[in-house]
Design a protein around this motif. Structure first.
Motif, short mmCIF file in Angstrom:
data_model
loop_
_atom_site.label_atom_id
_atom_site.label_comp_id
_atom_site.label_asym_id
_atom_site.label_seq_id
_atom_site.Cartn_x
_atom_site.Cartn_y
_atom_site.Cartn_z
N LEU A 1 0.82 -1.21 0.00
CA LEU A 1 0.00 0.00 0.00
C LEU A 1 0.85 1.26 0.00
CD1 LEU A 1 -2.91 -0.92 2.43
CD2 LEU A 1 -3.05 -0.43 0.00
N GLN A 2 1.93 1.26 0.78
CA GLN A 2 2.83 2.42 0.80
C GLN A 2 3.49 2.62 -0.57
OE1 GLN A 2 5.47 1.47 4.04
NE2 GLN A 2 4.19 2.52 5.57
N GLY A 3 3.92 1.53 -1.20
CA GLY A 3 4.54 1.62 -2.53
C GLY A 3 3.55 2.13 -3.57
N GLY A 4 2.31 1.62 -3.54
CA GLY A 4 1.28 2.08 -4.47
C GLY A 4 0.97 3.55 -4.28
N PHE A 5 0.88 3.98 -3.01
CA PHE A 5 0.64 5.39 -2.73
C PHE A 5 1.79 6.26 -3.25
CE2 PHE A 5 0.94 9.11 0.11
CZ PHE A 5 -0.27 9.69 -0.18
N LEU A 6 3.03 5.81 -3.09
CA LEU A 6 4.19 6.54 -3.57
C LEU A 6 4.18 6.67 -5.10
CD1 LEU A 6 6.81 7.94 -2.69
CD2 LEU A 6 7.97 5.75 -2.96
N VAL A 7 3.83 5.59 -5.80
CA VAL A 7 3.75 5.63 -7.26
C VAL A 7 2.64 6.60 -7.70
CG1 VAL A 7 3.10 4.26 -9.30
CG2 VAL A 7 4.73 3.35 -7.64
N LEU A 8 1.50 6.55 -7.05
CA LEU A 8 0.40 7.46 -7.36
C LEU A 8 0.79 8.91 -7.13
CD1 LEU A 8 -2.59 7.50 -8.21
CD2 LEU A 8 -3.17 7.44 -5.80
N LEU A 9 1.52 9.15 -6.06
CA LEU A 9 2.00 10.50 -5.75
C LEU A 9 2.95 11.01 -6.84
CD1 LEU A 9 1.92 12.75 -3.62
CD2 LEU A 9 3.93 11.69 -2.57
N TRP A 10 3.84 10.15 -7.33
CA TRP A 10 4.76 10.56 -8.40
C TRP A 10 4.02 10.84 -9.71
CZ3 TRP A 10 9.15 12.80 -8.19
CH2 TRP A 10 9.99 12.59 -7.10
#
Length: 176
Positions: free
Chosen positions: A9-18
């Motif tokens: 979930l943290q990785g997905g959120f980071l990708v979405l943020l980028w």
């Protein structure tokens, strides 16, 4: 919640943020530097014949058109019939701009031939192009659109003499 699920979930959120950051940067770049402009197809070739050649040190002269050229059929703007742009309403009402044979870009950018500074005009909003003997109006993917004689310009259209052209809050027309 398992540590693996939390990490995903943290990785997905980071990708979405980028993706969001890149979208903002792309939008700002397009607004500051403009977007690619589609070019009109080349006009039909002039009648074939030998091109005149001049000596390298010869002086070129301009050919003057007759002052009383007949109006074209249907009121379409040709090079012989149009000599200027007159702004009829907007911040620069009354301004007259002579036309040559070069394309005229209209927009908010200081690189434009006709600079219109209002909130409804894009950086590179529209372009007037001499195509063969006809003046054509082309919208350059502006946000608020370009209107010729009350109709939104979707593809390049022939300009009629005296028909209102609206760009943002400014209205102008081509005149003899």
């Amino acid at each position: 919640m398992s540590p693996l699920t939390l990490l995903l979930l943290q990785g997905g959120f980071l990708v979405l943020l980028w993706f969001f950051v890149f979208g903002v940067v792309y939008s700002l770049r397009a607004d500051l530097f403009g977007v690619k402009v589609r070019k009109l197809p080349a006009p039909e070739a002039a009648p074939a014949g030998p091109a005149p050649t001049a000596a390298p040190d010869a002086v070129t002269t301009q050919v003057k058109r007759p002052a009383a050229a007949p109006a074209p059929a249907g009121g379409l703007a040709t090079t012989a019939a149009v000599s200027r742009i007159v702004i009829t309403s907007g911040p620069k009402a009354g301004l007259e701009l002579p036309l040559g044979t070069e394309p005229l870009t209209i927009g908010r950018s200081s690189e434009s031939g006709l600079v219109i500074r209002d909130d409804y005009t894009s950086s590179h909003h529209a372009r007037l192009v001499l195509w063969g003997e006809q003046w054509m109006l082309q919208d350059l993917d502006s946000t608020n659109g370009t209107f010729h004689d009350g109709t939104r310009v979707a593809s390049p259209v022939q300009v009629k003499v005296g028909a209102p052209i609206k760009v943002g809050a400014t209205t102008f027309e081509l005149r003899k």
